[in-house]
Design a protein around this motif. Structure first.
Motif, PDB file in Angstrom:
ATOM      1  N   MET A   1       0.845  -1.170   0.000  1.00  0.00           N
ATOM      2  CA  MET A   1       0.000   0.000   0.000  1.00  0.00           C
ATOM      3  C   MET A   1       0.891   1.234   0.000  1.00  0.00           C
ATOM      4  SD  MET A   1      -2.762   1.256   2.832  1.00  0.00           S
ATOM      5  CE  MET A   1      -1.675   2.106   3.934  1.00  0.00           C
ATOM      6  N   GLN A   2       0.567   2.197  -0.813  1.00  0.00           N
ATOM      7  CA  GLN A   2       1.316   3.450  -0.853  1.00  0.00           C
ATOM      8  C   GLN A   2       0.335   4.600  -0.952  1.00  0.00           C
ATOM      9  OE1 GLN A   2       4.230   3.736  -3.929  1.00  0.00           O
ATOM     10  NE2 GLN A   2       5.079   5.612  -3.137  1.00  0.00           N
ATOM     11  N   ILE A   3       0.548   5.621  -0.116  1.00  0.00           N
ATOM     12  CA  ILE A   3      -0.299   6.813  -0.102  1.00  0.00           C
ATOM     13  C   ILE A   3       0.611   8.025  -0.241  1.00  0.00           C
ATOM     14  CG2 ILE A   3      -1.931   8.202   1.219  1.00  0.00           C
ATOM     15  CD1 ILE A   3      -2.595   5.658   2.812  1.00  0.00           C
ATOM     16  N   ARG A   4       0.263   8.932  -1.165  1.00  0.00           N
ATOM     17  CA  ARG A   4       1.023  10.168  -1.335  1.00  0.00           C
ATOM     18  C   ARG A   4       0.122  11.339  -0.951  1.00  0.00           C
ATOM     19  NH1 ARG A   4       5.599  12.035  -3.982  1.00  0.00           N
ATOM     20  NH2 ARG A   4       5.474  14.220  -4.572  1.00  0.00           N
ATOM     21  N   LEU A   5       0.648  12.222  -0.115  1.00  0.00           N
ATOM     22  CA  LEU A   5      -0.073  13.410   0.331  1.00  0.00           C
ATOM     23  C   LEU A   5       0.759  14.635  -0.034  1.00  0.00           C
ATOM     24  CD1 LEU A   5      -0.643  11.899   3.823  1.00  0.00           C
ATOM     25  CD2 LEU A   5      -2.496  12.345   2.264  1.00  0.00           C
TER      26      LEU A   5
ATOM     27  N   VAL B   1       4.887  10.668   1.814  1.00  0.00           N
ATOM     28  CA  VAL B   1       4.576   9.374   1.216  1.00  0.00           C
ATOM     29  C   VAL B   1       4.592   8.325   2.316  1.00  0.00           C
ATOM     30  CG1 VAL B   1       5.285   7.624  -0.450  1.00  0.00           C
ATOM     31  CG2 VAL B   1       5.582  10.031  -0.990  1.00  0.00           C
ATOM     32  N   LEU B   2       3.524   7.552   2.423  1.00  0.00           N
ATOM     33  CA  LEU B   2       3.428   6.444   3.368  1.00  0.00           C
ATOM     34  C   LEU B   2       3.449   5.148   2.576  1.00  0.00           C
ATOM     35  CD1 LEU B   2       0.567   7.768   5.648  1.00  0.00           C
ATOM     36  CD2 LEU B   2       2.998   7.760   6.151  1.00  0.00           C
ATOM     37  N   ASN B   3       4.321   4.247   2.965  1.00  0.00           N
ATOM     38  CA  ASN B   3       4.454   2.976   2.265  1.00  0.00           C
ATOM     39  C   ASN B   3       4.373   1.855   3.296  1.00  0.00           C
ATOM     40  OD1 ASN B   3       4.870   1.090   0.324  1.00  0.00           O
ATOM     41  ND2 ASN B   3       7.052   1.491   0.087  1.00  0.00           N
TER      42      ASN B   3
END
Length: 83
Positions: free
Chosen positions: A1-5, A19-21
């Motif tokens: 899962m990867q989230i970019r803010l 970025v959360l990975n």
């Protein structure tokens, strides 16, 4: 899962990203990697936290995501490259 803010503050001239990975290590632990810094400039930080279960790692990633959204960051869709 990867989230970019990303956060754009035109008044103060700050453009930042986060970025959360979430991934699993070779040893079966779960790693939440947080990378943040200014957009288009050198610098930034990278932090890793390790958890024994996927549920606790996912809860930690969601908690960090919610905290960044409260600070004014906006989720950006991440486009993955073709393999």
């Amino acid at each position: 899962m990867q989230i970019r803010l990303e956060k754009f503050d035109y008044i103060e001239g700050q453009h930042r990203y986060c970025v959360l990975n979430l991934s699993q290590t070779l040893f079966g632990e779960w790693c939440v990697e947080q990378t943040n810094g200014p957009l288009g400039e050198a610098g930034g930080q990278q932090r890793r936290s390790y958890y024994t279960s996927q549920e606790t790692a996912l809860a930690a990633a969601e908690k960090h995501r919610d905290r960044q959204i409260k600070r004014g960051f906006v989720p950006i869709p991440v486009q993955l490259g073709l393999f």
